[in-house]
Scaffold this active site. Structure first.
Site, PDB file in Angstrom:
ATOM      1  N   HIS A  76      42.488  34.778  38.485  1.00 25.35           N
ATOM      2  CA  HIS A  76      41.446  35.775  38.732  1.00 25.35           C
ATOM      3  C   HIS A  76      40.705  35.456  40.042  1.00 25.35           C
ATOM      4  CE1 HIS A  76      41.401  35.833  34.124  1.00 25.35           C
ATOM      5  NE2 HIS A  76      41.715  37.071  34.426  1.00 25.35           N
ATOM      6  N   SER A  78      44.382  33.706  30.481  1.00 24.00           N
ATOM      7  CA  SER A  78      43.223  33.434  29.612  1.00 24.00           C
ATOM      8  C   SER A  78      43.704  33.024  28.230  1.00 24.00           C
ATOM      9  CB  SER A  78      42.343  34.679  29.493  1.00 24.00           C
ATOM     10  OG  SER A  78      41.975  35.127  30.777  1.00 24.00           O
TER      11      SER A  78
HETATM   12  P1  AMP Z   1      42.981  40.017  32.725  1.00 21.35           P
HETATM   13  O1  AMP Z   1      41.612  39.417  32.685  1.00 21.35           O
HETATM   14  O2  AMP Z   1      43.994  39.254  31.966  1.00 21.35           O
HETATM   15  O3  AMP Z   1      42.953  41.495  32.399  1.00 21.35           O
HETATM   16  O4  AMP Z   1      43.442  39.940  34.236  1.00 21.35           O
HETATM   17  C1  AMP Z   1      42.670  40.499  35.270  1.00 21.35           C
HETATM   18  C2  AMP Z   1      43.510  40.533  36.519  1.00 21.35           C
HETATM   19  O5  AMP Z   1      43.896  39.207  36.872  1.00 21.35           O
HETATM   20  C3  AMP Z   1      44.817  41.329  36.330  1.00 21.35           C
HETATM   21  O6  AMP Z   1      45.071  42.084  37.504  1.00 21.35           O
HETATM   22  C4  AMP Z   1      45.826  40.239  36.124  1.00 21.35           C
HETATM   23  O7  AMP Z   1      47.134  40.613  36.487  1.00 21.35           O
HETATM   24  C5  AMP Z   1      45.297  39.163  37.047  1.00 21.35           C
HETATM   25  N1  AMP Z   1      45.846  37.852  36.674  1.00 21.35           N
HETATM   26  C6  AMP Z   1      45.926  37.322  35.423  1.00 21.35           C
HETATM   27  N2  AMP Z   1      46.555  36.122  35.455  1.00 21.35           N
HETATM   28  C7  AMP Z   1      46.877  35.898  36.753  1.00 21.35           C
HETATM   29  C8  AMP Z   1      47.553  34.840  37.441  1.00 21.35           C
HETATM   30  N3  AMP Z   1      48.019  33.766  36.797  1.00 21.35           N
HETATM   31  N4  AMP Z   1      47.716  34.947  38.775  1.00 21.35           N
HETATM   32  C9  AMP Z   1      47.258  36.032  39.441  1.00 21.35           C
HETATM   33  N5  AMP Z   1      46.614  37.068  38.863  1.00 21.35           N
HETATM   34  C10 AMP Z   1      46.425  37.004  37.533  1.00 21.35           C
END
Ligand code: AMP
Length: 275
Positions: free
Chosen positions: A33, A181
Site C-alpha cells: 500500500h 493484509s
Molecule cells: P486492499 O487494501 O487489499 O484493498 O488493497 C489496496 C490496494 O493496494 C489495491 O490496489 C491492491 O492491489 C494494492 N496492493 C495490495 N497488496 C499489494 C502488494 N503486495 N503490492 C502492491 N500493491 C498491493
C-alpha cells in the site's frame, strides 16, 4: 494529515487541491500500500488515500467480520509517506442511501469473478463512488489484484471517467510472498512456507517461456508441485491482462495467475511471464 469522514468534508478539502493522486484501500496498510502512496505523492500535488472495508465485495462466509482494522496505525503510516488526507467513511456514509450497482462484464467473468460471485460488482460500485467523491487526477492500484486492475480499467474506459490509472507491480516479502493484509492470518512458520507459492509459479513461468512442454503439461506439473507443498489449487493459468482470458502463447501482456488455499488462508498471486 487530515482525516475526512464525510463526502462533504472531502468535497471541501478537494477544492484546495490542484492535482490529486488517490489510493483506495481497505486498511491494515503494509509496504505494498505504501508503495502506491509514495507514487501518488511523487506524481501529484496532493496524495489522498481511503480506508473502507467494503462490505459489498465480501461474499457470504468470507472474512468481513475478521478483516484487520487498525485505523490509527494506518493513518500514521500514510502520513509518514507524505499523504495529505485519508478518507475513512462509515458504511452508512458510503452505502446508507445507495441503490446503484456497477457491473463490469467480460474481464470479470473468470478466475476471481467466477469464484467470488458479486465481488467485482462490489469493488466497481465502491471504486466508482470513491472516484465521484474524490475526483482524482490519477488513481493507483496494485497488480497484486490483477483482475481488479482490469475491471477498474474497463469501467473507467466504458464510463469515460477522466482519470489516469497507474498500476504498480506487487511488493513482496523477502521470501517472495506477495504482501497482503491477510498474511497476518498465518502463523510465523506457515507464512514462511506460503512463499513456496511464488517460488513454484516462477518455475512454471520459466518453463512456459522455455517452450519445451505444452502449456497443459506445464500447468499439470505446477499444480502437482503446489499440492505436494500442501497448497489446494483453485486455478493456475496464463491470461492476457487486458481481457483476463486464458492464452495459449505468451507475450508482454501475459500474466501467470494463481489462487490456492494454504493453512486456511486463500492466496492469490500473479506475475509477468516474460520479465
Ligand atoms: P486492499 O487494501 O487489499 O484493498 O488493497 C489496496 C490496494 O493496494 C489495491 O490496489 C491492491 O492491489 C494494492 N496492493 C495490495 N497488496 C499489494 C502488494 N503486495 N503490492 C502492491 N500493491 C498491493
Amino acid at each position: 494529515m487530515i482525516v475526512l469522514r464525510t463526502v462533504a468534508e472531502v468535497r471541501e478539502f478537494r477544492l484546495t487541491c490542484e492535482s490529486v493522486g488517490f489510493v483506495p484501500t481497505m486498511g491494515a496498510l503494509h509496504a505494498g500500500h505504501l508503495k502506491l502512496m509514495e507514487s501518488a505523492v511523487e506524481e501529484n500535488v496532493v496524495g489522498i488515500g481511503s480506508i473502507f472495508v467494503n462490505p459489498l465485495q465480501f461474499g457470504a462466509g468470507e472474512d468481513l467480520g475478521n478483516y484487520p482494522r487498525r485505523e490509527a496505525e494506518d493513518i500514521a503510516l500514510a502520513e509518514g509517506v507524505g499523504m495529505r488526507a485519508m478518507f475513512c467513511p462509515s458504511v452508512e456514509e458510503m452505502l446508507g442511501r445507495s441503490s446503484t450497482r456497477v457491473t463490469v462484464s467480460g474481464v470479470s467473468d473468470l478466475f476471481e469473478g467466477e469464484r467470488r460471485p458479486g465481488h467485482f460488482e462490489g469493488v466497481a460500485t465502491i471504486v466508482a463512488q470513491l472516484f465521484g467523491i474524490v475526483r482524482p487526477t490519477r488513481a493507483y492500484f496494485g497488480l497484486k489484484d490483477l483482475q481488479q486492475c482490469a475491471v477498474v480499467r474497463q469501467m473507467v474506459a466504458d464510463l469515460c471517467m477522466d482519470i489516469d490509472l497507474q498500476f504498480i507491480e506487487t511488493i513482496r516479502e523477502e521470501s517472495g510472498l506477495a504482501m497482503s493484509s491477510r498474511n497476518g492470518y498465518f502463523s510465523e512458520s506457515d507464512r514462511a512456507w506460503a512463499a513456496h507459492l511464488n517460488r513454484i509459479c516462477r518455475v512454471v513461468a520459466e518453463r512456459l517461456v522455455e517452450g519445451r512442454d505444452d502449456f497443459n503439461s506445464v500447468f499439470g506439473w505446477g499444480k502437482n508441485e503446489l499440492s505436494r507443498h500442501r497448497f489446494e489449487v483453485e486455478y493456475l493459468d496464463v491470461v492476457d491482462f487486458r481481457t483476463m482470458r486464458p492464452v495459449q502463447s505468451v507475450d508482454i501482456y501475459s500474466r501467470l495467475v494463481v489462487a490456492a488455499r494454504f493453512a486456511g488462508v486463500r492466496l492469490i498471486d500473479n506475475l509477468a511471464v516474460i520479465e
